[in-house]
Design a protein around this motif. Structure first.
Motif, PDB file in Angstrom:
ATOM      1  N   UNK A  89       0.797  -1.228   0.000  1.00 35.17           N
ATOM      2  CA  UNK A  89       0.000   0.000   0.000  1.00 35.17           C
ATOM      3  C   UNK A  89       0.828   1.277   0.000  1.00 35.17           C
ATOM      4  N   UNK A  90       1.879   1.360   0.780  1.00 36.98           N
ATOM      5  CA  UNK A  90       2.617   2.613   0.921  1.00 36.98           C
ATOM      6  C   UNK A  90       3.790   2.768  -0.031  1.00 36.98           C
ATOM      7  N   UNK A  91       4.011   1.802  -0.896  1.00 41.61           N
ATOM      8  CA  UNK A  91       5.081   1.915  -1.882  1.00 41.61           C
ATOM      9  C   UNK A  91       4.776   3.087  -2.810  1.00 41.61           C
ATOM     10  N   UNK A  92       5.715   3.992  -2.965  1.00 45.35           N
ATOM     11  CA  UNK A  92       5.505   5.122  -3.874  1.00 45.35           C
ATOM     12  C   UNK A  92       6.416   5.050  -5.099  1.00 45.35           C
ATOM     13  N   UNK A  93       7.648   4.589  -4.919  1.00 41.18           N
ATOM     14  CA  UNK A  93       8.590   4.594  -6.033  1.00 41.18           C
ATOM     15  C   UNK A  93       9.337   3.271  -6.208  1.00 41.18           C
ATOM     16  N   UNK A  94       9.129   2.309  -5.343  1.00 41.29           N
ATOM     17  CA  UNK A  94       9.826   1.023  -5.455  1.00 41.29           C
ATOM     18  C   UNK A  94       9.390   0.259  -6.691  1.00 41.29           C
ATOM     19  N   UNK A  95      10.320  -0.477  -7.269  1.00 45.84           N
ATOM     20  CA  UNK A  95      10.070  -1.228  -8.496  1.00 45.84           C
ATOM     21  C   UNK A  95      10.229  -2.727  -8.263  1.00 45.84           C
ATOM     22  N   UNK A  96       9.557  -3.493  -9.090  1.00 47.71           N
ATOM     23  CA  UNK A  96       9.755  -4.939  -9.174  1.00 47.71           C
ATOM     24  C   UNK A  96       9.581  -5.670  -7.847  1.00 47.71           C
ATOM     25  N   UNK A  97       8.646  -5.214  -7.029  1.00 48.79           N
ATOM     26  CA  UNK A  97       8.315  -5.900  -5.786  1.00 48.79           C
ATOM     27  C   UNK A  97       7.191  -6.885  -6.041  1.00 48.79           C
ATOM     28  N   UNK A  98       7.184  -7.975  -5.272  1.00 51.62           N
ATOM     29  CA  UNK A  98       6.099  -8.947  -5.319  1.00 51.62           C
ATOM     30  C   UNK A  98       5.639  -9.169  -3.882  1.00 51.62           C
ATOM     31  N   UNK A  99       4.394  -8.818  -3.603  1.00 44.02           N
ATOM     32  CA  UNK A  99       3.835  -8.968  -2.257  1.00 44.02           C
ATOM     33  C   UNK A  99       2.495  -9.684  -2.368  1.00 44.02           C
ATOM     34  N   UNK A 100       2.408 -10.834  -1.703  1.00 41.41           N
ATOM     35  CA  UNK A 100       1.207 -11.657  -1.773  1.00 41.41           C
ATOM     36  C   UNK A 100       0.748 -11.977  -0.366  1.00 41.41           C
ATOM     37  N   UNK A 101      -0.453 -11.533  -0.024  1.00 41.29           N
ATOM     38  CA  UNK A 101      -1.040 -11.811   1.277  1.00 41.29           C
ATOM     39  C   UNK A 101      -1.680 -10.571   1.868  1.00 41.29           C
ATOM     40  N   UNK A 102      -2.577 -10.787   2.798  1.00 42.48           N
ATOM     41  CA  UNK A 102      -3.260  -9.703   3.501  1.00 42.48           C
ATOM     42  C   UNK A 102      -2.218  -8.803   4.175  1.00 42.48           C
ATOM     43  N   UNK A 103      -2.163  -7.537   3.800  1.00 37.69           N
ATOM     44  CA  UNK A 103      -1.221  -6.535   4.304  1.00 37.69           C
ATOM     45  C   UNK A 103       0.247  -6.885   4.012  1.00 37.69           C
ATOM     46  N   UNK A 104       0.525  -7.795   3.107  1.00 37.67           N
ATOM     47  CA  UNK A 104       1.908  -8.131   2.767  1.00 37.67           C
ATOM     48  C   UNK A 104       2.582  -6.921   2.123  1.00 37.67           C
ATOM     49  N   UNK A 105       3.722  -6.525   2.645  1.00 36.25           N
ATOM     50  CA  UNK A 105       4.449  -5.389   2.101  1.00 36.25           C
ATOM     51  C   UNK A 105       3.772  -4.053   2.307  1.00 36.25           C
ATOM     52  N   UNK A 106       2.848  -3.964   3.238  1.00 32.20           N
ATOM     53  CA  UNK A 106       2.142  -2.705   3.501  1.00 32.20           C
ATOM     54  C   UNK A 106       3.132  -1.551   3.651  1.00 32.20           C
ATOM     55  N   UNK A 107       4.237  -1.801   4.329  1.00 33.19           N
ATOM     56  CA  UNK A 107       5.238  -0.758   4.567  1.00 33.19           C
ATOM     57  C   UNK A 107       6.564  -1.134   3.903  1.00 33.19           C
ATOM     58  N   UNK A 108       6.511  -1.502   2.643  1.00 28.41           N
ATOM     59  CA  UNK A 108       7.691  -1.862   1.865  1.00 28.41           C
ATOM     60  C   UNK A 108       7.966  -0.727   0.888  1.00 28.41           C
ATOM     61  N   UNK A 109       9.156  -0.129   0.968  1.00 30.76           N
ATOM     62  CA  UNK A 109       9.446   1.055   0.157  1.00 30.76           C
ATOM     63  C   UNK A 109      10.609   0.865  -0.817  1.00 30.76           C
ATOM     64  N   UNK A 110      11.246  -0.288  -0.797  1.00 29.67           N
ATOM     65  CA  UNK A 110      12.409  -0.514  -1.652  1.00 29.67           C
ATOM     66  C   UNK A 110      12.052  -1.136  -2.981  1.00 29.67           C
TER      67      UNK A 110
END
Length: 173
Positions: A89-110
């Motif tokens: 949800x909070x990713x603004x500029x990160x590329x090529x991330x894969x997040x699967x699951x309820x709230x997975x990667x909610x605060x992932x910015x890289x």
């Protein structure tokens, strides 16, 4: 309710839902399904399915967001995949991330991070809510709730925090 091409009336877009692709200016080859899915969009080849999925997508291309609130704040991130409520949800500029699951990667910015598993408490006590370094790149977390089965860091070193059982032949090089 919008059923059609969305804002900009770009022939290659498909929009279905209240305010879906409403503020699209020139983005093409996009599909938006749900309230405010791809609401702000100026880019190509994005798919959003769910309430406010990819809601603010200024210049991000080739993204896929499935689930309520998934990738809501993406601005410039490209080639991301988010599946699950509020995933990435909070990713603004990160590329090529894969997040699967309820709230997975909610605060992932890289960039280049992989987080798999649900974060049922919807906060930082859950291992897939954010990678160990929220702005870091190329991290891996596979887990559930507060425990990780596997973690990987940006040097591609893998840690198995608990026991490991091998049933069969194993070759270590």
């Amino acid at each position: 309710m919008i059923v059609g091409r969305g804002g900009g009336a770009v022939a290659t877009n498909t929009a279905m839902g209240n305010k879906a692709l409403q503020a699209n200016s020139s983005g093409s080859n996009c599909a938006a399904f749900g309230y405010e899915a791809l609401f702000v969009n100026n880019s190509n080849n994005n798919t959003a399915f769910g309430y406010q999925a990819l809601k603010i997508n200024s210049d991000g291309e080739k993204n896929v967001a499935v689930g309520t609130g998934s990738m809501t704040l993406n601005e410039d991130g490209v080639k991301n995949v988010a599946m699950g409520m509020n995933s990435l949800q909070n990713n603004t500029v990160g590329n090529e991330n894969v997040c699967v699951g309820h709230y997975a990667g909610f605060n992932c910015l890289g960039t280049g991070n992989v987080l798999i598993g649900a974060a049922p408490d919807e906060n930082a006590t859950n291992v897939t809510y954010a990678p160990p370094n929220i702005t870091g790149d190329n991290q891996l977390v596979i887990g559930a709730s507060t425990e990780a089965w596997i973690r990987g860091n940006s040097s591609f070193d893998v840690t198995i925090p608990n026991g490991l059982t091998v049933d069969g032949d194993t070759i270590l090089n």
